[in-house]
Scaffold this active site. Sequence first.
Site, short mmCIF file in Angstrom:
data_model
loop_
_atom_site.label_atom_id
_atom_site.label_comp_id
_atom_site.label_asym_id
_atom_site.label_seq_id
_atom_site.Cartn_x
_atom_site.Cartn_y
_atom_site.Cartn_z
N ARG A 13 0.83 -1.22 0.00
CA ARG A 13 0.00 0.00 0.00
C ARG A 13 0.86 1.26 0.00
O ARG A 13 0.43 2.32 -0.44
CB ARG A 13 -0.99 -0.01 1.18
CG ARG A 13 -0.34 -0.07 2.53
CD ARG A 13 -1.38 -0.13 3.65
NE ARG A 13 -0.75 -0.57 4.88
CZ ARG A 13 -1.07 -0.10 6.08
NH1 ARG A 13 -2.01 0.80 6.22
NH2 ARG A 13 -0.45 -0.55 7.15
N SER A 40 -5.25 4.63 6.31
CA SER A 40 -4.86 3.22 6.20
C SER A 40 -4.67 2.77 4.75
O SER A 40 -3.82 1.94 4.48
CB SER A 40 -5.83 2.31 6.94
OG SER A 40 -7.15 2.68 6.75
N GLU A 61 -19.09 3.74 -0.50
CA GLU A 61 -18.32 3.20 -1.63
C GLU A 61 -19.13 3.15 -2.91
O GLU A 61 -18.58 3.29 -4.01
CB GLU A 61 -17.77 1.81 -1.27
CG GLU A 61 -16.77 1.80 -0.11
CD GLU A 61 -17.44 1.88 1.26
OE1 GLU A 61 -18.68 1.76 1.34
OE2 GLU A 61 -16.72 2.07 2.27
N PHE A 86 -14.70 -3.60 0.48
CA PHE A 86 -15.63 -2.49 0.24
C PHE A 86 -15.35 -1.81 -1.09
O PHE A 86 -16.11 -0.93 -1.52
CB PHE A 86 -15.58 -1.52 1.42
CG PHE A 86 -15.56 -2.22 2.75
CD1 PHE A 86 -16.50 -3.23 3.02
CD2 PHE A 86 -14.60 -1.94 3.71
CE1 PHE A 86 -16.48 -3.92 4.23
CE2 PHE A 86 -14.58 -2.63 4.92
CZ PHE A 86 -15.51 -3.62 5.19
N HIS A 112 -5.60 -3.66 1.75
CA HIS A 112 -6.04 -4.56 2.82
C HIS A 112 -6.76 -5.79 2.28
O HIS A 112 -7.74 -6.27 2.85
CB HIS A 112 -6.98 -3.82 3.78
CG HIS A 112 -6.29 -2.75 4.58
ND1 HIS A 112 -5.53 -1.76 4.01
CD2 HIS A 112 -6.27 -2.49 5.92
CE1 HIS A 112 -5.07 -0.96 4.94
NE2 HIS A 112 -5.50 -1.39 6.10
N ASP A 120 -8.37 -7.83 11.97
CA ASP A 120 -9.73 -7.32 11.76
C ASP A 120 -10.73 -8.45 11.54
O ASP A 120 -11.94 -8.26 11.69
CB ASP A 120 -9.78 -6.35 10.58
CG ASP A 120 -9.36 -4.94 10.99
OD1 ASP A 120 -9.45 -4.63 12.20
OD2 ASP A 120 -8.93 -4.17 10.12
N ARG A 171 -1.98 -4.97 3.29
CA ARG A 171 -1.68 -4.05 4.38
C ARG A 171 -0.26 -4.19 4.92
O ARG A 171 0.45 -3.22 5.11
CB ARG A 171 -2.66 -4.29 5.54
CG ARG A 171 -2.59 -3.16 6.55
CD ARG A 171 -3.32 -3.51 7.81
NE ARG A 171 -2.63 -4.58 8.52
CZ ARG A 171 -2.97 -5.01 9.71
NH1 ARG A 171 -4.02 -4.50 10.32
NH2 ARG A 171 -2.30 -5.97 10.30
#
Lengths: 319, 301
Positions: A13, A40, A61, A86, A112, A120, A171
Amino acid sequence: MTTIESKGEKATRQGFSDALLELGKENPDVVVLGGDVSGSVKVDAFAKAYPDRFFSVGVAEADMMGVAAGLSLVGKIPIASAYGEFAAGRPFDQIRQSLAYSEMPVKICASHCGITVGPDGATHQSLEDVALMRVLPRMTVICPCDYLETKRAVKSSISITKGPVYIRFFRDNTPMFTDESMSFEIGKANTLIDGTDVTIIAAGLQVWEAIQAAEVLAAERISARVINMHTIKPLDKKTILKAAQETRALVTAEDHQIHGGLGSAVAEYLAQEHPTPQEFVAVNDTFGESGKGAELMKKYGIAREDIVKAVKKVLRRKK
Amino acid sequence: MPASNPHNSEMRDLQEMARQIRRDIIKMLMISQSGHSGGPLGLADIFSCLYFRILKYDPSNVTWPERDYFFLSAGHLAPVWYATLARAGFYPLSEMSTLRKINTRLQGHPAPWYTHGLPGIEIASGSLGQGMSIAVGAALGLRMDRKPNHVYVLHGDGELDEGQVWEGIMTAGHYSVDNLTAIVDRNFCQIDNRTDKVMELEPLADKWRAFRWNVIECDGNDISDFLVAVEEAKAIKGKPSVVIAKTFMGKGVSFMEDDYRWHGVPPGIEQGKQALSELEPTKFGDFVEFEWEKQVAEVVK
Ligand SMILES: Cc1ncc(C[n+]2csc(CCOP(=O)(O)OP(=O)(O)O)c2C)c(N)n1
């Protein structure tokens, strides 16, 4: 055997983030959309450097994809950013109608992705996004393997002026092993290690796992070819066919569901062109859970040891 | 290059054109025997105003950079758009008889001109609820470049049940995009029933106001009322405007008026003939008679 070294670790990322800063400087039409996860997914640096070209659309989104389509219609080059689940799952119908069917050259940049997003848990582990995006006509799907390749993928995606591009990255900090001397061309796979007994076709973080697996196998006198299939659509059929013909056994490896991802793409093609024994290293039709990325890779069977096992299994089936 | 609307029609011509558009819709649907009657008929006055007075465009140059952008978010309303685009000069009148047929540019729901749709269609619609976001994106992009083009988006009232519309409405309010005008076809009808039975929208004007929009309510079947409303909408600076236009589903055809059951069905041949007898012919003339007669004959067989 060629050895491929890691030159330290950085997150894919971050490659996305650094690409955006360069694009922002080079191309005044580049605009970025953020959905309340700017830090993030790392679009915050662009937002700070080019505040007039950054649009926060809130946690929305579906709206983001439409706003991107509208910006694209009036000549901007929109980059939509979100977490994988998402970015692809939530706004699927918006991507289908407003971007793919309508041929809008919007870049959907999904951070991610995969089970390796870790703590998560399952809600945030997008394991279906490649399948969803890959079935859309006019869509390009890229899954880069390290920091530099992500940066190059994002930068090259700007040259695609017809239809959307989905770029999937991760991530965690991961080994950096590609360098500028390697070519990067969308739709053209890179053969990282030559081999004659079996081919491992991998994408994303599994490319590094495949390299490690090939070293283990080499010690056991098994010569494994390793292909970095960074573009999942359009698929580099030529490279796959050549590998299937020359090594006559394949393993695919990805941080994604076993159904619908890279492995399926390869199998669909070869079933028609050159049926070849293939083993799939992927999440086996199940949801994930919380844990560290590396722990989850092991528990869910997508680590280097799993690739080694799969190679041995496919070699027994080789004709 | 037209500096404003290329037709800039007088009131009486706008009215007559609306009637012609209604006749075209009936004929198209009689031939296709598939498609939506009610919503399109109710919108003929609004479309006549848009394409013959309000919008800036050049039918021979659909990428003209100075054009206004019009998005039909509720894609099922395509028949009224298609009839209007033909009348406005975007494609030949006779092609109207190809609605929903194989190889047609008149797809069941709008496809953009650069894929397989009609000139004048900027982006696909059909899956409801997506047009507001697109319009907001276009308006933001135009504003960034300080361009004067105006953006319009038309929604059905039932379509407002879709959450994405409200995401877009919120985004437009947040960015105060005043080069954007939304139009809501407030006919109180959707597929299953009247809107208050399916999902109550009221107080609708207050909802938009709460999202930082300027709201204008008008009679969408009254041409002068609608023209004034859009003028007012465009004059408001500092926030986006919505014109909530009250219309009657099926307007102009007695047996269809204000009846939600006409949302998605075409008239049968006898019903179509009855409808045409209620809509007096106009000076603009129907699209090629023999062609549609022939095709209707095929349908009847
Ligand atoms: C996302 C989506 N869900 C469902 C449909 C099916 N559908 C088409 S039109 C319609 C009702 C729309 O009502 P309204 O906007 O009031 O249009 P009108 O009845 O006035 O023509 C529905 C549910 C659709 N096209 N898209």
